[in-house]
Design a protein around this motif. Structure first.
Motif, mmCIF file in Angstrom:
data_model
loop_
_atom_site.group_PDB
_atom_site.id
_atom_site.type_symbol
_atom_site.label_atom_id
_atom_site.label_comp_id
_atom_site.label_asym_id
_atom_site.label_seq_id
_atom_site.Cartn_x
_atom_site.Cartn_y
_atom_site.Cartn_z
ATOM 1 N N ARG A 4 43.623 -25.563 -9.952
ATOM 2 C CA ARG A 4 44.814 -25.239 -10.743
ATOM 3 C C ARG A 4 45.684 -24.206 -10.042
ATOM 4 O O ARG A 4 46.917 -24.293 -10.075
ATOM 5 N N GLU A 5 45.064 -23.216 -9.405
ATOM 6 C CA GLU A 5 45.852 -22.198 -8.712
ATOM 7 C C GLU A 5 46.595 -22.793 -7.523
ATOM 8 O O GLU A 5 47.756 -22.451 -7.262
ATOM 9 N N VAL A 6 45.935 -23.693 -6.787
ATOM 10 C CA VAL A 6 46.590 -24.332 -5.647
ATOM 11 C C VAL A 6 47.770 -25.169 -6.127
ATOM 12 O O VAL A 6 48.863 -25.135 -5.542
ATOM 13 N N ARG A 7 47.610 -25.910 -7.197
ATOM 14 C CA ARG A 7 48.689 -26.743 -7.717
ATOM 15 C C ARG A 7 49.818 -25.922 -8.311
ATOM 16 O O ARG A 7 50.949 -26.395 -8.418
ATOM 17 N N ALA A 8 49.521 -24.688 -8.713
ATOM 18 C CA ALA A 8 50.547 -23.846 -9.330
ATOM 19 C C ALA A 8 51.403 -23.105 -8.309
ATOM 20 O O ALA A 8 52.448 -22.558 -8.680
ATOM 21 N N VAL A 9 51.005 -23.078 -7.041
ATOM 22 C CA VAL A 9 51.796 -22.380 -6.030
ATOM 23 C C VAL A 9 53.093 -23.157 -5.792
ATOM 24 O O VAL A 9 53.049 -24.350 -5.467
ATOM 25 N N PRO A 10 54.242 -22.527 -5.934
ATOM 26 C CA PRO A 10 55.513 -23.257 -5.742
ATOM 27 C C PRO A 10 55.715 -23.645 -4.287
ATOM 28 O O PRO A 10 55.374 -22.904 -3.365
ATOM 29 N N ALA A 11 56.267 -24.846 -4.102
ATOM 30 C CA ALA A 11 56.544 -25.352 -2.749
ATOM 31 C C ALA A 11 57.996 -25.803 -2.682
ATOM 32 O O ALA A 11 58.529 -26.330 -3.679
ATOM 33 N N VAL A 45 43.869 -21.763 5.528
ATOM 34 C CA VAL A 45 44.750 -22.895 5.264
ATOM 35 C C VAL A 45 45.244 -23.423 6.594
ATOM 36 O O VAL A 45 45.908 -22.705 7.357
ATOM 37 N N ASP A 46 44.894 -24.653 6.906
ATOM 38 C CA ASP A 46 45.368 -25.315 8.126
ATOM 39 C C ASP A 46 46.593 -26.147 7.777
ATOM 40 O O ASP A 46 46.569 -26.936 6.821
ATOM 41 N N SER A 47 47.669 -25.984 8.547
ATOM 42 C CA SER A 47 48.924 -26.657 8.246
ATOM 43 C C SER A 47 49.626 -27.058 9.530
ATOM 44 O O SER A 47 49.225 -26.634 10.625
ATOM 45 N N PRO A 48 50.680 -27.886 9.425
ATOM 46 C CA PRO A 48 51.465 -28.223 10.621
ATOM 47 C C PRO A 48 52.098 -26.995 11.271
ATOM 48 O O PRO A 48 52.462 -27.040 12.456
ATOM 49 N N ALA A 49 52.212 -25.895 10.525
ATOM 50 C CA ALA A 49 52.801 -24.671 11.079
ATOM 51 C C ALA A 49 51.755 -23.705 11.606
ATOM 52 O O ALA A 49 52.081 -22.588 11.999
ATOM 53 N N GLY A 50 50.479 -24.116 11.587
ATOM 54 C CA GLY A 50 49.405 -23.256 12.067
ATOM 55 C C GLY A 50 48.387 -22.983 10.989
ATOM 56 O O GLY A 50 48.492 -23.465 9.852
ATOM 57 N N SER A 51 47.376 -22.175 11.313
ATOM 58 C CA SER A 51 46.329 -21.796 10.366
ATOM 59 C C SER A 51 46.613 -20.395 9.842
ATOM 60 O O SER A 51 46.960 -19.494 10.612
ATOM 61 N N PHE A 52 46.421 -20.227 8.517
ATOM 62 C CA PHE A 52 46.765 -18.971 7.860
ATOM 63 C C PHE A 52 45.546 -18.430 7.115
ATOM 64 O O PHE A 52 44.787 -19.185 6.503
ATOM 65 N N HIS A 79 43.115 -31.039 0.024
ATOM 66 C CA HIS A 79 44.110 -31.607 0.926
ATOM 67 C C HIS A 79 45.453 -31.695 0.194
ATOM 68 O O HIS A 79 45.556 -32.324 -0.865
ATOM 69 N N VAL A 80 46.456 -31.044 0.768
ATOM 70 C CA VAL A 80 47.792 -31.024 0.184
ATOM 71 C C VAL A 80 48.704 -31.881 1.070
ATOM 72 O O VAL A 80 48.948 -31.544 2.232
ATOM 73 N N VAL A 81 49.160 -32.996 0.527
ATOM 74 C CA VAL A 81 50.036 -33.902 1.264
ATOM 75 C C VAL A 81 51.480 -33.536 0.930
ATOM 76 O O VAL A 81 51.842 -33.402 -0.245
ATOM 77 N N THR A 82 52.291 -33.372 1.956
ATOM 78 C CA THR A 82 53.687 -32.979 1.771
ATOM 79 C C THR A 82 54.610 -34.140 2.087
ATOM 80 O O THR A 82 54.243 -35.077 2.809
ATOM 81 N N SER A 83 55.816 -34.073 1.515
ATOM 82 C CA SER A 83 56.842 -35.072 1.838
ATOM 83 C C SER A 83 57.982 -34.343 2.544
ATOM 84 O O SER A 83 58.876 -33.800 1.902
ATOM 85 N N GLY A 84 57.904 -34.328 3.850
ATOM 86 C CA GLY A 84 58.934 -33.648 4.631
ATOM 87 C C GLY A 84 58.730 -32.142 4.617
ATOM 88 O O GLY A 84 57.624 -31.631 4.446
ATOM 89 N N ARG A 138 51.287 -33.253 -3.191
ATOM 90 C CA ARG A 138 50.210 -33.872 -3.952
ATOM 91 C C ARG A 138 48.909 -33.235 -3.485
ATOM 92 O O ARG A 138 48.645 -33.165 -2.290
ATOM 93 N N VAL A 139 48.107 -32.762 -4.437
ATOM 94 C CA VAL A 139 46.871 -32.054 -4.118
ATOM 95 C C VAL A 139 45.689 -32.969 -4.417
ATOM 96 O O VAL A 139 45.545 -33.464 -5.541
ATOM 97 N N GLY A 140 44.879 -33.212 -3.399
ATOM 98 C CA GLY A 140 43.694 -34.052 -3.547
ATOM 99 C C GLY A 140 42.477 -33.380 -2.943
ATOM 100 O O GLY A 140 42.409 -32.167 -2.803
ATOM 101 N N GLY A 141 41.499 -34.196 -2.567
ATOM 102 C CA GLY A 141 40.247 -33.660 -2.063
ATOM 103 C C GLY A 141 39.171 -33.725 -3.126
ATOM 104 O O GLY A 141 39.431 -33.954 -4.311
#
Length: 352
Positions: free
Chosen positions: A117-124, A75-82, A48-53, A129-132
Motif C-alpha cells: 500500500r505504501e509503494v502504491r501510494a507514492v505519487p509518480a 530500488v533499482d530503476s532505469p535511472a540507477g539504484s537508490f 515490480h513497478v512498471v512505468t509508461s514513459g 502498475r505495481v506487481g510482484g
C-alpha cells in the motif's frame, strides 16, 4: 463464556502465507529459514513497478521517494539504484521501463500488505502498475475479505427464511442465528489463540507467523455454520412436532430434545474425530481446520444445542413460535411441513 471465546478474535490479523506453513524438515522451509537468518533483503520477493514513459529526472525522483519507505533496502530503476533517497549505482539497460523495489526480510514478515500500500501510494509523474509476489498476495487477500460482510449477511438471510418456512416463527430463526454466532466464537477464538498467537505451537509442531491466511476462516465459517444449522434443524423439527401434537410449548422442549439428542451426539462425535485427524498433519492449514472444526463441533453439540438452546426455548415458552399475523398467513400458504406418515390398514383374518 462467549465473551472469553470471542476476545482473541478481536485481535485477528490477516496476513500472507509463506514457507512457514510447512514443517521445519521440508527442504523449501530450510532454504527460506537460511534466507531470513543470513540475508537482509528479499530479492526474490521484490515489488515490480512498471512505468509508461517518463523522463530520467522524473524516474530518478520517483525511485528516490520509493527508496525512503520504511523496510525498502534498495530500488533499482532505469535511472540507477537508490537507497535511502540517494543514488548508489549507475543505471543499467536491464531496468528499462521497470523499477524493482527490494524489501527487507523483516518488513515482508511483519507487514507485507502495508508495504504494498505504501509503494502504491507514492505519487509518480507518470502512470504506474505495481506487481510482484507481495502485491499479488495482497490483492488476493483484499479480494477474499472485501465481500465477507455481504456473504455473511446473505447466509443469515437465507437461513432465516428457510427456518421461518419450517417453523412459522420469527423468534426461532433469530435464536438459531444467535446460537450459531456463539458457536462460531469458539472456532475463531481458538484459531487466533492457537495459530496466530502461537499457544500450543510446541505441542502441535508448527511455527506461528502472527497472522491468519484469510481464506481459512472463510472456509471454516461456511462448514461450521452449515453443521450448526443442521443440528438446529434436527432439534427444532422434533420440538415443533411435539408442540403441534400437544400444544404444550414447555413440555415440547424436553420431549423434542430427548428424541433428537442421541442422533446429534453420535453425529458430533463422528465429525469431531474426523476433523481432529487433520490436526495430526504437518501443514498449518490442515491443523487449523482440524483443531478449529473439532472444537466447534463438540462445543456446539454439547453446550450450545444441549444446554443453551433448551434453556432459551424453555424461558421463551409459547413465544418461541410467535410471528406477526401477515407472516403467519404467508406461512400457511407456502410454509414447509412434514406430512404425517399414512397409516396402513390392519388386515383382518378369518373373514370370507
Amino acid at each position: 463464556m462467549s465473551c472469553c471465546c470471542w476476545a482473541p478474535f478481536l485481535g485477528i490479523r490477516f496476513g500472507l502465507p509463506d514457507d512457514r506453513v510447512l514443517p521445519g524438515s521440508a527442504p523449501v522451509r530450510q532454504v527460506y529459514d537460511q534466507v531470513r537468518a543470513n540475508f537482509p533483503a528479499e530479492e526474490a520477493d521484490a515489488l515490480h513497478v512498471v512505468t509508461s514513459g517518463g523522463d530520467p529526472a522524473g524516474i530518478a525522483a520517483y525511485a528516490g521517494r520509493l527508496s525512503r519507505i520504511e523496510g525498502v533496502v534498495r530500488v533499482d530503476s532505469p535511472a540507477g539504484s537508490f537507497t535511502g533517497g540517494r543514488r548508489v549505482e549507475a543505471a543499467t539497460e536491464r531496468m528499462r521501463d521497470r523499477l524493482a523495489v527490494v524489501p527487507s526480510s523483516r518488513r515482508l514478515e511483519r507487514d507485507a500488505v502495508g508495504l504494498v500500500r505504501e509503494v502504491r501510494a507514492v505519487p509518480a509523474p507518470f502512470a504506474t502498475r505495481v506487481g510482484g509476489y507481495p502485491a499479488e498476495l495482497a490483492d488476493y487477500r483484499d479480494g477474499v475479505t472485501e465481500r465477507l460482510p455481504l456473504v455473511a449477511g446473505l447466509i443469515v438471510v437465507v437461513t432465516f427464511a428457510v427456518l421461518f418456512l419450517m417453523t412459522g416463527s420469527v423468534v426461532a430463526p433469530l435464536k438459531a442465528s444467535l446460537l450459531n454466532a456463539v458457536s462460531l466464537t469458539v472456532m475463531f477464538g481458538a484459531l487466533v489463540f492457537v495459530f496466530q498467537d502461537g499457544h500450543l505451537s510446541g505441542l502441535l509442531g508448527f511455527t506461528p507467523t502472527g497472522s491468519i491466511e484469510p481464506s481459512v476462516p472463510l472456509l471454516m465459517f461456511c462448514i461450521a455454520y452449515g453443521l450448526s444449522m443442521d443440528y438446529e434443524v434436527l432439534l427444532l423439527s422434533r420440538i415443533k412436532e411435539e408442540y403441534d401434537r400437544t400444544g404444550d410449548a414447555v413440555a415440547a422442549v424436553p420431549a423434542g430434545i430427548a428424541r433428537s439428542a442421541p442422533l446429534v451426539t453420535a453425529a458430533a462425535v463422528i465429525l469431531a474425530v474426523s476433523f481432529a485427524a487433520y490436526a495430526t498433519g504437518r501443514v498449518v492449514f490442515l491443523q487449523q481446520l482440524g483443531v478449529g472444526m473439532a472444537l466447534t463441533v463438540l462445543v456446539d453439540a454439547t453446550l450450545i444445542r444441549g444446554v443453551l438452546a433448551p434453556a432459551l426455548m424453555r424461558l421463551a415458552g409459547p413465544a418461541n413460535w410467535w410471528a406477526p399475523r401477515p407472516l403467519r398467513r404467508l406461512h400457511r400458504r407456502i410454509g414447509l411441513a412434514e406430512e404425517p406418515a399414512p397409516v396402513a390398514p390392519v388386515p383382518v383374518y378369518g373373514r370370507v
